[in-house]
Design an enzyme around this catalytic site. Structure first.
Site, PDB file in Angstrom:
ATOM      1  N   SER A 158      46.036  84.030  19.487  1.00  0.00           N
ATOM      2  CA  SER A 158      47.313  83.333  19.456  1.00  0.00           C
ATOM      3  C   SER A 158      47.578  82.956  18.009  1.00  0.00           C
ATOM      4  O   SER A 158      46.655  82.937  17.179  1.00  0.00           O
ATOM      5  CB  SER A 158      47.268  82.071  20.334  1.00  0.00           C
ATOM      6  OG  SER A 158      48.411  81.267  20.124  1.00  0.00           O
ATOM      7  N   ARG A 159      48.819  82.675  17.672  1.00  0.00           N
ATOM      8  CA  ARG A 159      49.118  82.175  16.329  1.00  0.00           C
ATOM      9  C   ARG A 159      48.658  80.736  16.169  1.00  0.00           C
ATOM     10  O   ARG A 159      48.661  80.194  15.065  1.00  0.00           O
ATOM     11  CB  ARG A 159      50.620  82.294  16.059  1.00  0.00           C
ATOM     12  CG  ARG A 159      51.059  83.735  15.833  1.00  0.00           C
ATOM     13  CD  ARG A 159      52.549  83.841  15.687  1.00  0.00           C
ATOM     14  NE  ARG A 159      52.942  85.205  15.332  1.00  0.00           N
ATOM     15  CZ  ARG A 159      54.182  85.662  15.364  1.00  0.00           C
ATOM     16  NH1 ARG A 159      55.164  84.853  15.746  1.00  0.00           N
ATOM     17  NH2 ARG A 159      54.453  86.896  15.017  1.00  0.00           N
ATOM     18  N   LEU A 172      53.186  90.380  24.071  1.00  0.00           N
ATOM     19  CA  LEU A 172      54.017  89.596  23.166  1.00  0.00           C
ATOM     20  C   LEU A 172      55.497  89.751  23.509  1.00  0.00           C
ATOM     21  O   LEU A 172      55.879  90.658  24.255  1.00  0.00           O
ATOM     22  CB  LEU A 172      53.758  90.041  21.724  1.00  0.00           C
ATOM     23  CG  LEU A 172      52.369  89.694  21.157  1.00  0.00           C
ATOM     24  CD1 LEU A 172      52.085  90.504  19.906  1.00  0.00           C
ATOM     25  CD2 LEU A 172      52.266  88.200  20.885  1.00  0.00           C
ATOM     26  N   LYS A 225      56.140  96.068  29.155  1.00  0.00           N
ATOM     27  CA  LYS A 225      57.495  96.604  29.129  1.00  0.00           C
ATOM     28  C   LYS A 225      58.473  95.486  28.747  1.00  0.00           C
ATOM     29  O   LYS A 225      58.128  94.303  28.859  1.00  0.00           O
ATOM     30  CB  LYS A 225      57.849  97.224  30.477  1.00  0.00           C
ATOM     31  CG  LYS A 225      57.615  96.288  31.684  1.00  0.00           C
ATOM     32  CD  LYS A 225      58.679  95.231  31.797  1.00  0.00           C
ATOM     33  CE  LYS A 225      58.189  93.979  32.434  1.00  0.00           C
ATOM     34  NZ  LYS A 225      59.108  92.840  32.199  1.00  0.00           N
ATOM     35  N   ALA A 243      50.475  84.517  26.473  1.00  0.00           N
ATOM     36  CA  ALA A 243      51.660  84.541  27.331  1.00  0.00           C
ATOM     37  C   ALA A 243      51.264  84.366  28.793  1.00  0.00           C
ATOM     38  O   ALA A 243      50.178  84.780  29.216  1.00  0.00           O
ATOM     39  CB  ALA A 243      52.411  85.857  27.152  1.00  0.00           C
TER      40      ALA A 243
END
Length: 336
Positions: free
Chosen positions: A38-39, A76, A99, A14
């Protein structure tokens, strides 16, 4: 874990992690970042190469299974904060999670199952900046008199439908993304919790997210928080604290630049234009690095963190009440 450093794994590539938090963690004297996941394995490898990280994983679960990792940073999307935090804790990793901690207080309460030997914190980096520490000192000193009102604004403009902040089903919207900061500011400076809130919220007709919100929170004892947040307005931020003797303001309360000094002003209101206000300059500070260092020290057995699971749940209870007020059109009690 070495004697003086903890080894971090980063869940996701991210932007906030790549651009701000991960480099700041790497600058912490008690931290080293050893892996990122990461995916998409290629994206993970590219991110690792960009930041100079040794290991790259194409699945979050593979990173969690790495025995050489002590702590996880979880940036995420909001709907994955609780499940991946719990998975990391189950794997024996300490967790710093972005958050808002959850989609609701009920979901956040699941974090109470985190074992006692796991260090956990919601990543409100602002609480580690010297300007917040100094403001609290000023309040406690009595220079402002009795604190009556905190007024805050936090806005930016983003209409990208692909951005997670504009996807309602995974926790997008202004309250979740930035409204949580004025809530945290009031809880920090009032050193208490609100009893009730009332909100006025306008939603994007396409995204379904709250794009403009104004909130009034009653902290009891004549103390009030009022704030506005928006994801579709000109960028701006401020925190003003009004006491019976003086007003104080943090110039850049939330996104303080890491390489520039910041300022607090204290004004007794005479004259009204603020020309005779006192101005305090705080040294440059990367609040993300300060956060990482405090977290690492807590893991290494140093000073414990002031905020953990219960603090994160309390914050979500305020957010829940804000959305409840939106539904009822009136005051909503903040659950205890």
């Amino acid at each position: 874990m070495t004697a003086q450093k903890i080894r971090w794994g980063i869940l996701s590539t991210a932007n906030i992690g790549m651009e701000k938090v991960t480099p700041a963690i790497m600058a912490s004297p008690s931290s080293e970042v050893v892996a990122i996941a990461s995916r998409d394995a290629k994206k993970a490898r590219a991110a690792a190469d960009t930041l100079g990280i040794e290991k790259a994983y194409g699945a979050y679960e593979d990173l969690l299974a790495d025995p050489d990792i002590d702590a996880i940073y979880n940036p995420l999307p909001n709907h994955l904060h609780v499940p991946m935090t719990l998975a990391a804790a189950k794997a024996g990793k300490h967790v710093l999670c972005e958050k808002p901690i959850a989609l609701s207080a009920g979901e956040a309460e699941q974090l109470r199952t985190i074992p006692g030997n796991i260090v956990f914190m919601e990543a409100f980096m602002v609480r580690f900046h010297p300007q917040w520490h100094r403001m609290r000192e000023i309040i406690r000193s009595g220079e402002l008199g009795e604190i009556r009102s905190i007024n805050a604004v936090f806005t930016y403009h983003n209409v990208d439908p692909g951005n997670v902040r504009n996807q309602a089903d995974i926790g997008g919207g202004g309250i979740m993304d930035i409204g949580c900061y004025p809530i945290t500011a009031a809880r920090y400076f009032f050193e208490g919790e609100p009893d009730r809130v009332v909100s006025l919220i306008e939603r994007d007709p396409d995204f379904g997210t709250d794009r403009l919100a104004s909130v009034l929170a009653d902290f009891g004892g004549g103390r009030q928080l009022s704030f506005t947040c928006s994801t579709q307005a000109t960028p701006h931020q401020r925190v003003q604290i009004f006491g019976t003797k003086a007003k104080a303001e943090i110039a850049i309360p939330f996104n303080a630049p890491p390489n520039e000094r910041t300022a607090i002003t204290i004004d007794i209101g005479a004259p009204f234009d603020g020309s005779l206000a006192r101005r305090e300059i705080l040294p440059a500070c990367d609040q993300y690095t300060e956060q990482a260092e405090a977290f690492a020290q807590a893991v290494l057995g140093g000073a414990p963190l002031s905020w953990g699971v219960e603090d994160a749940i309390a914050s979500m209870r305020v957010i829940d009440a804000i959305f409840e007020s939106e539904k009822t059109g009136g005051w909503a009690s903040v659950k205890r």
